[in-house]
Write a protein that holds these residues in place. Structure first.
Motif, short mmCIF file in Angstrom:
data_model
loop_
_atom_site.label_atom_id
_atom_site.label_comp_id
_atom_site.label_asym_id
_atom_site.label_seq_id
_atom_site.Cartn_x
_atom_site.Cartn_y
_atom_site.Cartn_z
N PHE A 1 -0.49 -12.12 -0.19
CA PHE A 1 -0.94 -10.98 0.27
C PHE A 1 -1.40 -10.71 -1.61
O PHE A 1 -1.37 -9.17 -1.54
CB PHE A 1 -1.92 -10.29 0.95
N GLN B 1 -10.27 -8.16 -3.14
CA GLN B 1 -9.45 -8.56 -2.44
C GLN B 1 -8.49 -8.84 -0.92
O GLN B 1 -7.78 -9.15 -0.24
CB GLN B 1 -8.37 -9.18 -3.67
N ARG B 2 -8.42 -7.39 -0.77
CA ARG B 2 -7.64 -6.47 0.46
C ARG B 2 -8.85 -5.53 0.56
O ARG B 2 -9.48 -4.53 -0.29
CB ARG B 2 -6.40 -6.23 0.07
N THR C 1 -8.49 -3.45 -4.31
CA THR C 1 -8.08 -3.22 -2.65
C THR C 1 -8.69 -1.87 -2.54
O THR C 1 -8.76 -1.06 -3.67
CB THR C 1 -6.43 -3.10 -2.37
N GLU D 1 -4.29 -4.16 5.05
CA GLU D 1 -3.12 -3.11 4.92
C GLU D 1 -3.36 -1.57 5.69
O GLU D 1 -4.17 -1.47 5.75
CB GLU D 1 -3.29 -2.78 3.11
N HIS E 1 0.52 -0.81 0.23
CA HIS E 1 -0.41 0.23 0.54
C HIS E 1 0.72 1.38 0.16
O HIS E 1 1.37 1.75 0.44
CB HIS E 1 -0.82 -0.37 0.76
N ILE F 1 -10.49 -11.00 5.34
CA ILE F 1 -10.13 -10.72 3.95
C ILE F 1 -8.39 -9.77 4.01
O ILE F 1 -8.56 -8.86 5.12
CB ILE F 1 -11.27 -9.67 3.47
N PRO F 2 -7.18 -9.96 3.88
CA PRO F 2 -6.62 -9.09 4.67
C PRO F 2 -6.51 -7.74 4.43
O PRO F 2 -6.95 -6.87 3.60
CB PRO F 2 -4.93 -9.21 3.39
#
Ligand code: 6MZ
Length: 361
Positions: free
Chosen positions: A338, A242-243, A221, A266, A13, A263-264
């Protein structure tokens, strides 16, 4: 701090225009000052200021964009940002940027992105793997000269791109960005980010473009929960990106949803503290998510704007939450799971981390 600097790290990110060196911004401001476009002393004060509210950060971005948005400068800042990340052993960087149109200088969203790709090609201080194909359509394997694992001293970084939709944009403009991302897949564009001032714009404006992006196989994302907006946070989580980035203003219901979706997230510690999105580092949601073994990745957000580096973010997490060398290494390594790049890149990165694990004492 030294071991955090030398440890391989993954950055997922990072906004291009938020990651510019202060020295470059000041140089650009001085030049525009000489041309009479801006008043340098006013701008110098704004660039060097340390604490800013979230609102002030977006005003600063408008200023940065005045300084940087011409093709030559976009190429320059891209090269510098990549080299800066590589210098602190970031081995994989997903760099995001908002394609910009400026008719007065003949810039289209596409030509802006071509200038970014030029910047990747101009990287010289380190070896770079930035796309599955070269500009001429040939595979780039031949440009990967050294390997971090084979004992050479030259660093190598994998770079992939995400195109950001700015929340100020219309549905049509957002769709244009998604179409551009599809056209530029061969240059390492993997997905779409939704960012910009979180109090501007409506989720329903961007949804058609994001749905189209997903249908076409781009990964997504979303900046999610940077301000309290329960309805939008829930819509974003229901979309199953996805994130997500930040995840600050979540309440119990949203935490539950996030954790069950896996969900991962950041995590951008310094950014959240500097902008007062989180009031104090010791109550940052990193601690809760980490304890719950929720997928997490530490990131810088805007290393230039917030005067940070990825190593500093790891140091901040380690010192605040009492995490040791091995835990920090594992945190960095799990981020490989990820990334938006393909399994081949994942395998290469795992190799890099496995080698580094042997050197960890
Ligand atoms: C939301 C942010 C951001 O795209 O011009 N951006 N959006 N929240 C944040 N947290 C503080 N930090 C940066 O890079 C700058 C742009 O990224 C987004 C904003 O839209 C900003 O204008 P690019 O390369």
């Amino acid at each position: 701090m030294e071991w955090l600097l030398s440890m391989p790290k993954v950055e997922l990110h990072a906004h291009l225009n938020g990651s510019i060196r202060d020295s470059t911004l000041l140089e650009l401001a001085r030049l525009l000052g000489e041309k009479g476009v801006i008043v340098f002393s006013d701008v110098e004060h704004v660039i060097m200021k340390n604490d800013r509210s979230l609102h002030e950060v977006f005003k600063l971005f408008d200023l940065i964009h005045i300084l940087t948005t011409d093709h030559k400068t976009v190429t320059r800042i891209t090269k510098e940002v990549v080299e800066d990340f590589a210098s602190e052993n970031v081995v994989y960087l997903e760099l995001r940027t908002t394609p910009k149109r400026n008719d007065s200088i003949g810039m289209s969203k596409r030509s802006y992105m071509e200038a970014v790709v030029e910047g990747l090609r101009a990287v010289s201080a380190v070896d770079i793997d930035f796309a599955p194909h070269n500009m001429d359509g040939n595979p780039v394997n031949d440009m990967i000269t050294d390997d971090i694992c084979n004992g050479t001293t030259r660093k190598k970084i994998y770079v992939r791109l995400l195109l950001s939709i700015d929340r100020r944009e219309t549905t049509e403009a957002a769709m244009e960005t998604v179409k551009l991302a599809l056209e530029m897949r061969e240059f390492g564009v993997l997905g779409i980010d939704l960012s910009g001032n979180p109090i501007v714009g409506e989720w329903s404006t961007f949804l058609p473009a994001l749905e189209f992006a997903r249908e076409q196989g781009l990964q997504i994302t979303l900046h999610c929960g940077e301000v309290p907006n329960k309805k939008e946070i829930n819509s974003m989580l229901d979309f199953l990106p996805q994130r997500v980035g930040h995840a600050c203003f979540f309440q119990e219901e949203e935490w539950k949803k996030l954790k069950s979706s896996k969900i991962p997230v950041e995590i951008c510690l310094t950014s959240n503290i500097r902008t007062d999105t989180i009031s104090s580092i010791d109550i940052h949601h990193f601690a809760n998510l980490y304890a719950a073994k929720h997928p997490l990745v530490l990131c810088t957000d805007d290393s230039g704007v917030f005067s940070t580096t990825l190593s500093k973010e790891y140091h901040l997490a380690a010192s605040t939450f009492g995490l040791g060398k091995w835990e920090m290494f594992q945190l960095a390594k799990t981020a490989v799971g990820f990334i938006f790049a393909d399994d081949g890149v994942k395998q290469d990165l795992e190799g890099i981390f496995n080698l580094a694990a042997k050197k960890l004492d």
